[in-house]
Structure formats: C-alpha cells, structure tokens
Motif scaffolding. Structure first.
Motif, mmCIF file in Angstrom:
data_model
loop_
_atom_site.group_PDB
_atom_site.id
_atom_site.type_symbol
_atom_site.label_atom_id
_atom_site.label_comp_id
_atom_site.label_asym_id
_atom_site.label_seq_id
_atom_site.Cartn_x
_atom_site.Cartn_y
_atom_site.Cartn_z
ATOM 1 N N SER B 28 0.831 -1.208 0.000
ATOM 2 C CA SER B 28 0.000 0.000 0.000
ATOM 3 C C SER B 28 0.855 1.244 0.000
ATOM 4 C CB SER B 28 -0.902 0.028 1.234
ATOM 5 O OG SER B 28 -1.681 -1.123 1.294
ATOM 6 N N LEU B 29 2.120 1.081 0.330
ATOM 7 C CA LEU B 29 2.984 2.245 0.525
ATOM 8 C C LEU B 29 3.305 3.024 -0.746
ATOM 9 C CD1 LEU B 29 4.182 3.665 2.861
ATOM 10 C CD2 LEU B 29 6.164 2.212 2.741
ATOM 11 N N PRO B 30 3.635 2.392 -1.874
ATOM 12 C CA PRO B 30 4.061 3.180 -3.041
ATOM 13 C C PRO B 30 3.051 4.223 -3.446
ATOM 14 C CG PRO B 30 4.537 0.880 -3.409
ATOM 15 C CD PRO B 30 3.752 0.961 -2.129
ATOM 16 N N ALA B 31 1.740 3.881 -3.416
ATOM 17 C CA ALA B 31 0.741 4.857 -3.830
ATOM 18 C C ALA B 31 0.752 6.064 -2.896
ATOM 19 C CB ALA B 31 -0.638 4.231 -3.846
ATOM 20 N N VAL B 32 1.076 5.781 -1.634
ATOM 21 C CA VAL B 32 1.125 6.863 -0.656
ATOM 22 C C VAL B 32 2.436 7.623 -0.769
ATOM 23 C CG1 VAL B 32 1.320 7.337 1.812
ATOM 24 C CG2 VAL B 32 -0.365 5.699 0.997
ATOM 25 N N ASP B 33 3.538 6.848 -0.681
ATOM 26 C CA ASP B 33 4.860 7.462 -0.526
ATOM 27 C C ASP B 33 5.332 8.158 -1.786
ATOM 28 O OD1 ASP B 33 8.173 6.488 0.342
ATOM 29 O OD2 ASP B 33 6.932 8.028 1.228
ATOM 30 N N GLN B 34 5.076 7.546 -2.935
ATOM 31 C CA GLN B 34 5.632 8.111 -4.162
ATOM 32 C C GLN B 34 4.983 9.454 -4.458
ATOM 33 O OE1 GLN B 34 5.801 5.332 -7.337
ATOM 34 N NE2 GLN B 34 6.603 6.794 -8.796
ATOM 35 N N GLY B 35 3.648 9.495 -4.287
ATOM 36 C CA GLY B 35 2.962 10.758 -4.553
ATOM 37 C C GLY B 35 3.439 11.847 -3.620
ATOM 38 N N SER B 36 3.527 11.504 -2.346
ATOM 39 C CA SER B 36 3.941 12.526 -1.380
ATOM 40 C C SER B 36 5.399 12.904 -1.599
ATOM 41 C CB SER B 36 3.715 12.039 0.042
ATOM 42 O OG SER B 36 4.594 10.992 0.361
ATOM 43 N N ARG B 37 6.220 11.923 -2.038
ATOM 44 C CA ARG B 37 7.630 12.237 -2.302
ATOM 45 C C ARG B 37 7.733 13.223 -3.463
ATOM 46 N NH1 ARG B 37 9.727 6.905 -2.765
ATOM 47 N NH2 ARG B 37 9.633 7.063 -4.986
ATOM 48 N N ALA B 38 6.913 13.000 -4.523
ATOM 49 C CA ALA B 38 6.948 13.895 -5.688
ATOM 50 C C ALA B 38 6.476 15.289 -5.282
ATOM 51 C CB ALA B 38 6.072 13.336 -6.803
ATOM 52 N N ASP B 39 5.392 15.333 -4.495
ATOM 53 C CA ASP B 39 4.890 16.610 -3.980
ATOM 54 C C ASP B 39 5.983 17.371 -3.242
ATOM 55 O OD1 ASP B 39 1.485 15.902 -2.896
ATOM 56 O OD2 ASP B 39 2.352 16.516 -4.804
ATOM 57 N N TRP B 40 6.602 16.654 -2.343
ATOM 58 C CA TRP B 40 7.601 17.273 -1.476
ATOM 59 C C TRP B 40 8.746 17.809 -2.312
ATOM 60 C CZ3 TRP B 40 12.608 15.217 -0.434
ATOM 61 C CH2 TRP B 40 13.285 15.846 0.614
ATOM 62 N N GLY B 41 9.222 17.002 -3.270
ATOM 63 C CA GLY B 41 10.328 17.422 -4.130
ATOM 64 C C GLY B 41 9.970 18.664 -4.923
ATOM 65 N N ARG B 42 8.785 18.686 -5.496
ATOM 66 C CA ARG B 42 8.377 19.855 -6.301
ATOM 67 C C ARG B 42 8.192 21.081 -5.418
ATOM 68 N NH1 ARG B 42 5.226 15.836 -9.377
ATOM 69 N NH2 ARG B 42 3.391 16.327 -8.145
ATOM 70 N N GLY B 43 7.683 20.856 -4.195
ATOM 71 C CA GLY B 43 7.540 21.972 -3.267
ATOM 72 C C GLY B 43 8.894 22.581 -2.918
ATOM 73 N N LEU B 44 9.874 21.727 -2.697
ATOM 74 C CA LEU B 44 11.232 22.217 -2.389
ATOM 75 C C LEU B 44 11.793 23.029 -3.543
ATOM 76 C CD1 LEU B 44 13.351 19.422 -0.705
ATOM 77 C CD2 LEU B 44 12.455 21.507 0.301
ATOM 78 N N LEU B 45 11.622 22.503 -4.760
ATOM 79 C CA LEU B 45 12.135 23.221 -5.938
ATOM 80 C C LEU B 45 11.474 24.591 -6.055
ATOM 81 C CD1 LEU B 45 12.227 20.325 -8.575
ATOM 82 C CD2 LEU B 45 14.192 21.573 -7.689
ATOM 83 N N LEU B 46 10.180 24.644 -5.764
ATOM 84 C CA LEU B 46 9.463 25.911 -5.863
ATOM 85 C C LEU B 46 10.003 26.913 -4.845
ATOM 86 C CD1 LEU B 46 7.137 27.676 -6.933
ATOM 87 C CD2 LEU B 46 5.647 26.582 -5.268
ATOM 88 N N VAL B 47 10.134 26.473 -3.605
ATOM 89 C CA VAL B 47 10.562 27.398 -2.557
ATOM 90 C C VAL B 47 11.996 27.866 -2.790
ATOM 91 C CG1 VAL B 47 11.072 27.591 -0.095
ATOM 92 C CG2 VAL B 47 8.966 26.485 -0.833
ATOM 93 N N TYR B 48 12.907 26.934 -2.995
ATOM 94 C CA TYR B 48 14.309 27.326 -3.174
ATOM 95 C C TYR B 48 14.515 28.096 -4.481
ATOM 96 C CZ TYR B 48 16.043 24.919 0.921
ATOM 97 O OH TYR B 48 16.303 24.557 2.228
ATOM 98 N N GLY B 49 13.819 27.684 -5.533
ATOM 99 C CA GLY B 49 13.935 28.415 -6.795
ATOM 100 C C GLY B 49 13.455 29.849 -6.643
ATOM 101 N N SER B 50 12.345 30.025 -5.948
ATOM 102 C CA SER B 50 11.794 31.371 -5.749
ATOM 103 C C SER B 50 12.723 32.221 -4.894
ATOM 104 C CB SER B 50 10.420 31.298 -5.078
ATOM 105 O OG SER B 50 9.568 30.458 -5.799
ATOM 106 N N VAL B 51 13.251 31.623 -3.845
ATOM 107 C CA VAL B 51 14.144 32.378 -2.951
ATOM 108 C C VAL B 51 15.397 32.820 -3.702
ATOM 109 C CG1 VAL B 51 15.667 32.168 -0.949
ATOM 110 C CG2 VAL B 51 13.312 31.359 -0.800
#
Lengths: 367, 332
Positions: B28-51
């Motif tokens: 059950s984990l991949p459906a949970v973890d992979q999506g949240s991992r992708a979210d988290w990665g894109r969120g980081l790129l957005l914040v650091y890129g903007s800063v």
C-alpha cells in the motif's frame, strides 16, 4: 477566467483517492489491519506513543540540566582548590566516570539519571584535560585520549545523551585538529568517509542497534557542521585552487554516498540503468564539483530525513542548505552584478525543472 | 508519524508486524509514498527556486543602485511587485505557487519602502519602515492564507515594536518593560487568533508549529521583567512588579488551558521550562548568594540545576500520562 491549476495544487490526493498521511492510517487500511492481531495493535500503539513528544522534551531537559550542573560543578572544583595537580584531575575524572556508570546502572530515577549524566560530562572533561596536561601532550593526543575514554564509557554508560555528546565532541575535536594546518588536510577525506559510512550504515542497515543511534545522530549533525567550518575557513584563509582541487575526494565520497542513499530510498532494481536517474546522478556530480560539498551533504540529509521520517534531520538539512548556498555565493570571486545573475539564473533553473516535473506528472498522475 | 518503509521495517523488526502485515502495508505504501515524495520534491524546488530568484533580483538592484535613475528604481521594484500579485492571481491565490508569489510580493513591498526612504531621504527611523511594511502587506497575508506568511508578518511587527522602543523609547527614557508588555500582548493576540480562527473556517491558521512559536513569543518577553525583579529585588519599579506578577497569571493560564482545554504537551513543556529557568535564577540569586559561600555557591547551584530540571522532567511526564489517560477515556 480559467486559472491554470497544477496537479500539485489540487485539493487532497491524486485522482480522488484519499491521502494517507500517517503510519496509523496506513496500518488501519483493511488489507493491512486484517493481518494485525488485537494484542499487536495495542503494542504498536504503545511503541509509537513511546516516541512521544513528552519523552523528547524530557530528554532535552535532562541534557540541559546535566550540562548546567556539570559546568557549575567543574567551576566548583576549580575554585575550591580540590584540583591540586594534573594527576588529581585525571584521578577525579576517572572516579566521576566510574560513579556515573554505577549510578546509571543502579538506581532508576529522573534525578539519579541526570546526576549520572552530569558526573559523566564532568568526569570526561577532567580525565581528558588531566591526561593531556599530565603527559604534556599535543591536541592530537588529547583527542585520542578522549576517543579511548569516550569509547570505553560508551560501552558501559547507557545514557543516550552522554553517548551523543561523547561522539559529537570527538568529531568536533578531530575536525579542529585536522583543520589546524594544511599538511593534515588529507585526513579530512577520511573524516568525511567515516561520517558518510556511519550515517548510511546506522540509518539503513544497523537500525536494530539502538545503542548506536546516538552515534548516528552525532554523525548527522557533525558532518554538515564540519562542512560549514571548512567552507568559512576556505573563504578567508584557504581560498586557493590547490585547496579546491584537494576537496575533490570528499566530493566524490559524498556523491557516492548520496547516490546509494537515493537508490535505497527509491528502492528499484537497476536504479542506475534508468535514464532519468542517470540524469539525477550526473546533476548531483556537477553540483558537487561546481559548488561546495556541503550542498550535497545538505541534500543528502534532506533525503534521509524525508525517507526516515525524522523531522529534526529535515529541519537541520534546510538550515544547513541555506547556510551552504549563502556561503557558496558569498565566496564567488565575481562582482555583485554577476552574482545576482548567477543567483537569479539558479533560481530560474530550479523553477524550470519543477515546471518540467509537474508537466511530466500530468494533471492526475503522481508518477 | 509519516508512513515510510523505514517506519514499517522498524515495526517488523520489533516483531510488532507479522510478515503478512508488513507485506500488505508495503504494497500500500508506493501509492502513498511516491505521490507525497513527488509533492515534497516539487515543493522544495518551488521554494528554493523562488528564494534564489528573489535574492538575485534584490542583489542586482543593490549593485546597480548608484547608476539607476529614481524612476528606474521605482519601476523595477513596482513591476516585480505587480508581477508577483498578477501571477498569483493567475495561478490562484489558494495554490501553493500563488501563496509563494504573494510572499514574494510582501518582500518586494519591503524593498519598495527601503527604496522610497533612500531616494527621498525621509529621515524615517527603521522602526517606521518595519511597522509600515507590516501594515501594507496585511492584505497580502490575508489573501495568501499561508501560515508561514502570517508568521513572517508577525516577525516584522515584533521587530518594529522592539525597534520603536529602542529608537524612540530609550531617548525618551521609556522603560523597557513597556516594550516587553507590547510584545507579549501582540503575540498573545496572535495566539488567540491561532486558536480561535480555525474553528471559524480559517483552517490555514491552524498549523501545529505555530502554537509553540507563539507561546514562546508570549512567554519570553514577559519573563525578562520577572527575572529582573528577582535579580534586583531592592530596585523594583511599579511597572516591572506588575508585569512580573502578571507572568504568574500568564504561565498558570497557559498551563491550565493547554493541559485541560486544548491538550498540547509541547506548550506545557515550554511553560514548565520557563518556570524552571525563573526558579533557578531565584535559587541562585535570592537563596544562595546571600550565604556568601564562594565556591560552595557553585556546588549548590549545580545540585539545584539537577533538582529543578529533573523535577521539571518528572512534572512533564506526569502531565503527559494524565493527558493520555484522559484521551483514552474520551476515545476508547
């Protein structure tokens, strides 16, 4: 007007599926719960509660109280005239360490645990300083003495705070000694290799060795800290091509460690054969070569904190990443105009990569 | 605790998950973890890129400062500000991208005020800049509905109030206790808003990390006058004494509220730690120092530190057990 919405920004979940945010929710899924007995369910609940915020706060208070107490106690010993000679320092230090181990293993109460910790801190300081002064040894021998004393006490003393402090202080002293002069700089790569190996092994292979967890915690904190110290020393004393060239072995070690970490996190067979992952790896290598190794360390800690769900590691990684990025741009040997263009360009590059990833993910596809 | 492979492995290793349960959870984990991992990665790129982008803009502006005309200076900053707001509106204010852009707009507002002050040499004190900045971006904060943005706004207000005392209050011999009171009251109001608003549809203010930060913002400024009272007991002013006494009510109120009404062990920990610090200062300065023990004072305070901190730890443990017992009664 229609506003562009990115999949990331949709409401909860992807494709209408509910988002599972906690371990408890995962374990309550019907497919999983049917395999968990009532008794184990309670035990899991107690196990997760044991990692509670209250126990973390108590450990923090314990550490603060012991530190304060040790400092005042050492002050008392110094002012009172009880430490008449170097030999008496060493002797008293050993006695205090022995008493600390005895108390820790004997009586069990919050006060006694804290007293034992304070005695261990004070005893360790006295023993190491006493030995160094008695033998008229240099800093390196003093560090070795701390290593031996700390290692022996580590085995017998069950307090995780002492174990963490002993390991962290050994790492700190070693770093100070190595960076004392450029002739010993080659040892820095050994230092980095040891820390990277410790972090990798302790977080992913040796997780059943709870007695080694303080060692892992110390390694996680001291590795990026040593990078900060090195970077700042570089900016005002070592800023030459020669030193930059010498940093390449450390960069390589960290890139390898990071690649192995990412492979473990992604957990796919043939990770290195996928084109997209090869691009990620090349990007990491380029990042390590053209910036500071500290940036790679911070990225590694971010991935580690995320993979192991350790909030403080993630927070520490963010703090260090900001520090390393700041230090890197500050030390660039170009004027502010070009620096601003490099900064803005880097930011734009990250945003473009993000845009690419969002487009690739599609409107309701998280893969 | 987040659902990760690492967490499942730990439970499996401890014998708390059978092989079947572990495999089922892992699947059950991949459906949970992979999506949240992708979210988290894109969120980081957005914040650091903007800063990084924002920092580049600010530094470019700083470098070319001398050579730019005043209209160019205003033009660049105002264009950036307008662009942030326009793009946020286009993306949607409620999206993460839109929220980050609104934070960018807030930063550019501060830059605009600084440019204004530099060009027209208004002679304004820095505290006026911070207070004006806070006032102007309030609309952006409410629109973005981002807890971090709101916290940034509060930080600006706190800095403005502190600087106001330092730059205007000190020359006029205004007591520092007024500054402490203002800061405590401001952060207290913010804390009340954090607790009151989520129940009334403003869930964005309900981030868990805000509460201990705001409680610290209330406790720390209110602690200084009390500590001063303890250390200089023969020189207590009326205001200092009143604020010092108010600390007791404040700490007691916070303790009661976050133990019984809105159980939160982190806040209880902060209150208890704050109390321990005051107690140690009292013991060291009032009880032990008059004894003139010289080195004995150091030994006594060493033992007192142990006693106070271990007592605090025991107290927290007891409160935590009480909260859990109460929670299991309510949710059996």
């Amino acid at each position: 007007m229609d506003r562009a919405r990115e999949p990331l920004d949709e409401g909860p979940g992807f494709g209408g599926e509910p988002v599972i945010k906690t371990l408890e929710e995962l374990l309550n899924l019907p497919d999983v719960k049917q395999h968990i007995s009532e008794e184990n369910s309670k035990r899991i609940e107690n196990h997760l509660a044991g990692k509670s915020e209250a126990s973390s706060i108590q450990r923090a208070l314990q550490g603060i109280g012991a530190w304060l107490s040790a400092i005042f106690f050492l002050g008392f010993l110094g002012v009172s005239g009880l430490l008449r000679s170097d030999a008496s320092m060493l002797t008293l230090g050993v006695i205090l360490l022995g008493a600390s181990v005895g108390l820790e293993r004997g009586l069990r109460s919050t006060f006694v645990t804290q007293l034992a910790l304070a005695l261990a801190i004070a005893g360790n300081c006295l023993a190491v300083v006493g030995f160094t002064e008695l033998t008229d040894a240099d800093l390196g021998t003093g560090i070795l003495a701390h290593g031996v004393i700390g290692s022996v006490v580590y085995v017998f003393h069950t307090n995780s705070t002492y174990r963490f402090l002993a390991a962290a202080m050994l790492s700190l002293f070693a770093q100070v000694w190595i960076l004392e002069s450029s002739s010993k700089f080659w040892m820095f790569h050994v230092y980095v290799a040891v820390h990277v190996a410790l972090i990798g092994w302790l977080f992913f292979r040796g997780t059943d060795r709870t007695e080694l967890r303080p060692l892992a915690t110390a390694a996680v904190i001291m590795l990026p800290y040593s990078m900060v110290v090195l970077a700042w020393r570089q900016s005002w004393s070592y800023r030459t091509l020669e030193i930059e060239h010498l940093l390449l072995p450390s960069n390589a070690i960290i890139v390898i460690g990071l690649a192995l970490l990412l492979r473990h996190v992604v957990r796919e067979q043939g990770w290195f054969r996928r084109r997209s992952n090869q691009v990620v790896l090349l990007g990491l290598i380029a990042l390590g070569v053209f910036t500071t190794p500290g940036v790679l360390v911070a990225i590694g800690l971010l991935a580690l904190g995320r993979a192991c769900s350790i909030g403080w590691v993630t927070a520490l990684a963010h703090a260090f990443l900001v520090a390393f990025i700041f230090q890197y741009y500050h030390s660039l040997d170009i004027d502010l105009s070009y620096k601003s263009l490099v900064l803005a360009g880097s930011g734009l590059l990250l945003l473009v990569v993000r845009r690419f990833l969002v487009t690739k993910a599609g409107p309701h596809n998280s893969s | 605790m987040r659902p990760t492979v690492h967490a499942l492995e730990e439970l499996h290793r401890e014998g708390l998950l059978s092989d079947e349960a572990f495999d089922a959870a892992r699947e059950s984990l991949p459906a949970v973890d992979q999506g949240s991992r992708a979210d988290w990665g894109r969120g980081l790129l957005l914040v650091y890129g903007s800063v990084l982008l924002l920092a580049g803009v600010v530094f470019h502006f700083a470098f070319n400062w001398q050579g730019m005309s005043k209209f160019a200076k205003f033009g660049v900053v105002e264009f950036a500000l307008a662009a942030c707001v326009a793009c946020a509106w286009r993306k949607g204010f409620e999206t993460f991208t839109g929220q980050v852009l609104m934070v960018g707009a807030s930063i550019m507002t501060g830059v605009l005020l600084a440019v204004f002050g530099q060009i027209y040499q208004t002679g304004a004190d820095p505290y006026e800049l911070f207070l004006g900045w806070s006032a102007l971006i309030f609309g952006f904060v409410v629109t973005s509905q981002l807890a971090g943005h709101w916290f940034l706004w509060l930080v600006l207000l706190n800095i403005g109030l502190f600087l106001r005392w330092e730059q205007a209050g000190v020359p006029a011999e205004v007591a520092y206790e007024w500054s402490c009171l203002q800061l405590g009251a401001l952060n207290g109001l913010a804390l009340a808003a954090r607790e009151w608003c989520p129940a009334r549809g403003q869930s964005w203010l309900g981030s868990a990390w805000l509460r201990p930060m705001l409680v610290s913002g209330v406790l720390i400024p209110m602690t200084f006058p009390l500590a001063h009272c303890v250390v200089e007991a023969d020189d207590i002013t009326l205001l200092r004494g009143v604020i010092g006494m108010a600390w007791f009510g404040l700490a007691g109120g916070l303790y009661w509220w976050y133990r019984d009404k809105l159980p939160d062990i982190n806040v209880i920990g902060l209150v208890i730690f704050n109390t321990a610090v005051i107690l140690l200062i009292f013991i060291g300065d009032v009880l032990l120092e008059p004894l003139n023990w010289d080195s004995g004072w150091l030994l006594a305070i060493s033992i007192a530190s142990l006693a106070v901190m271990s007592g605090s730890g025991m107290w927290i443990g007891r409160v935590s057990r009480l909260m859990k017992a109460r929670d299991s009664e309510v949710n059996p």
